[in-house]
Design a protein around this motif. Structure first.
Motif, short mmCIF file in Angstrom:
data_model
loop_
_atom_site.label_atom_id
_atom_site.label_comp_id
_atom_site.label_asym_id
_atom_site.label_seq_id
_atom_site.Cartn_x
_atom_site.Cartn_y
_atom_site.Cartn_z
N GLY A 192 -2.80 3.31 -0.78
CA GLY A 192 -2.71 4.62 -1.39
C GLY A 192 -4.07 5.10 -1.87
N PRO A 193 -4.16 6.36 -2.30
CA PRO A 193 -5.45 6.93 -2.71
C PRO A 193 -5.98 6.40 -4.04
N ASN A 194 -5.17 5.64 -4.77
CA ASN A 194 -5.56 5.09 -6.06
C ASN A 194 -5.25 3.60 -6.07
N PRO A 195 -5.92 2.80 -5.21
CA PRO A 195 -5.46 1.44 -4.94
C PRO A 195 -5.80 0.38 -5.99
N VAL A 196 -6.70 0.65 -6.93
CA VAL A 196 -7.13 -0.38 -7.88
C VAL A 196 -6.10 -0.55 -8.98
N GLY A 197 -5.70 -1.80 -9.21
CA GLY A 197 -4.73 -2.12 -10.26
C GLY A 197 -3.32 -2.17 -9.73
N PRO A 198 -2.41 -2.74 -10.52
CA PRO A 198 -1.01 -2.85 -10.09
C PRO A 198 -0.30 -1.51 -10.14
N LYS A 199 0.74 -1.36 -9.34
CA LYS A 199 1.56 -0.16 -9.37
C LYS A 199 2.27 -0.09 -10.72
N ILE A 200 2.27 1.09 -11.33
CA ILE A 200 2.94 1.27 -12.62
C ILE A 200 4.16 2.16 -12.48
N PHE A 201 4.03 3.25 -11.72
CA PHE A 201 5.15 4.18 -11.58
C PHE A 201 5.15 4.80 -10.19
N GLU A 202 6.31 5.36 -9.85
CA GLU A 202 6.49 6.01 -8.57
C GLU A 202 5.45 7.12 -8.38
N LEU A 203 4.87 7.19 -7.21
CA LEU A 203 3.88 8.22 -6.81
C LEU A 203 2.55 8.12 -7.56
N ASP A 204 2.22 6.92 -8.08
CA ASP A 204 0.90 6.77 -8.73
C ASP A 204 -0.20 6.47 -7.72
N GLY A 205 0.15 6.35 -6.43
CA GLY A 205 -0.84 6.11 -5.38
C GLY A 205 -1.34 4.68 -5.34
N ARG A 206 -0.66 3.78 -6.04
CA ARG A 206 -1.08 2.38 -6.08
C ARG A 206 -0.12 1.51 -5.28
N THR A 207 -0.66 0.42 -4.77
CA THR A 207 0.15 -0.60 -4.10
C THR A 207 0.40 -1.70 -5.12
N PRO A 208 1.64 -2.21 -5.19
CA PRO A 208 1.94 -3.26 -6.18
C PRO A 208 1.06 -4.50 -5.98
N GLU A 209 1.01 -5.32 -7.00
CA GLU A 209 0.35 -6.62 -6.95
C GLU A 209 1.35 -7.65 -7.45
N GLY A 210 1.42 -8.77 -6.78
CA GLY A 210 2.34 -9.82 -7.20
C GLY A 210 2.98 -10.51 -6.01
N LYS A 211 4.02 -11.28 -6.32
CA LYS A 211 4.73 -12.05 -5.30
C LYS A 211 6.10 -11.43 -5.07
N TYR A 212 6.40 -11.18 -3.81
CA TYR A 212 7.63 -10.53 -3.40
C TYR A 212 8.15 -11.20 -2.14
N VAL A 213 9.19 -10.62 -1.53
CA VAL A 213 9.67 -11.06 -0.21
C VAL A 213 9.94 -9.83 0.64
N ILE A 214 9.94 -10.03 1.94
CA ILE A 214 10.37 -8.98 2.87
C ILE A 214 11.90 -9.01 2.83
N ASP A 215 12.51 -7.89 2.44
CA ASP A 215 13.97 -7.92 2.27
C ASP A 215 14.75 -7.03 3.22
N SER A 216 14.08 -6.24 4.06
CA SER A 216 14.78 -5.49 5.10
C SER A 216 13.78 -4.98 6.13
N ARG A 217 14.33 -4.57 7.27
CA ARG A 217 13.52 -4.06 8.38
C ARG A 217 14.08 -2.71 8.80
N LYS A 218 13.21 -1.79 9.20
CA LYS A 218 13.66 -0.50 9.69
C LYS A 218 12.88 -0.15 10.95
N ARG A 219 13.61 -0.03 12.05
CA ARG A 219 12.98 0.25 13.34
C ARG A 219 12.62 1.73 13.46
N ASP A 220 13.51 2.61 13.04
CA ASP A 220 13.30 4.05 13.21
C ASP A 220 13.11 4.73 11.86
N SER A 221 11.97 5.35 11.68
CA SER A 221 11.70 6.13 10.49
C SER A 221 10.58 7.10 10.83
#
Length: 182
Positions: free
Chosen positions: A78-107
């Motif tokens: 996103g356009p504001n990549p430094v730091g963890p994501k805090i809220f929707e549309l803040d332009g940040r990518t989260p930081e931490g440990k997660y899992v891939i929980d779904s796949r979408k072929r068409d979007s």
């Protein structure tokens, strides 16, 4: 902290050499097929990752198998990549440990893998401000119309080229761990 431009994996160069050797092996196997050719999907299917690591500062996504880098791709955030994501549309990518929980072929993007953001910690961080943490964070290709890949342009997702997305799609299953680092 990793210096800008440095790999988060000290032996990444050696692992990239191993990757080239593995690619040549898979290509050699293609000669054993009835037609003598393997499709890109068949070659990509030979790679299986059990973990994804994203280095935000490096702008790299790494596929790992048993702790070893097997593929590496440039990313856009996103356009504001430094730091963890805090809220929707803040332009940040989260930081931490997660899992891939779904796949979408068409979007509206060329394929996507959904990341299990927000975690309980992410929800608590956003709650301190009384706002929603968001939740539609994905690894995806480019918009179908444009094929755009220049600069940071996502709303917090991790964008890769469509060719990279096809390889990642074939290598990653639901439940694969992903760690997003600063």
């Amino acid at each position: 902290m990793t210096r800008p431009g440095a790999s988060i994996f000290p032996d990444a160069a050696m692992q990239m050499g191993r990757r080239r050797l593995a690619t040549m092996f898979v290509a050699g196997l293609a000669l054993l097929t009835p037609t003598g050719q393997a499709t890109a999907d068949e070659m990509a299917a030979a790679v299986r990752a059990d973990q994804i690591v994203v280095g935000k500062a490096e702008r790299r996504l790494y596929l790992l198998e048993q702790g070893r880098v097997i593929r590496s791709y440039p990313i856009r955030l996103g356009p504001n990549p430094v730091g963890p994501k805090i809220f929707e549309l803040d332009g940040r990518t989260p930081e931490g440990k997660y899992v891939i929980d779904s796949r979408k072929r068409d979007s509206m993007y060329f394929r996507s893998l959904h990341i299990s953001y927000p975690s309980p910690e992410d929800r608590a961080r956003a709650a301190k401000y009384g706002i929603s943490p968001g939740g539609n964070i994905r690894i995806h290709g480019t918009p179908r119309e444009s094929g755009r890949f220049l600069g940071d342009w996502t709303d917090g997702c991790i964008a890769v080229s469509n060719a990279a997305m096809l390889e990642i799609w074939n290598a990653v299953e639901i439940g694969t761990r992903i760690e997003i680092r600063p």
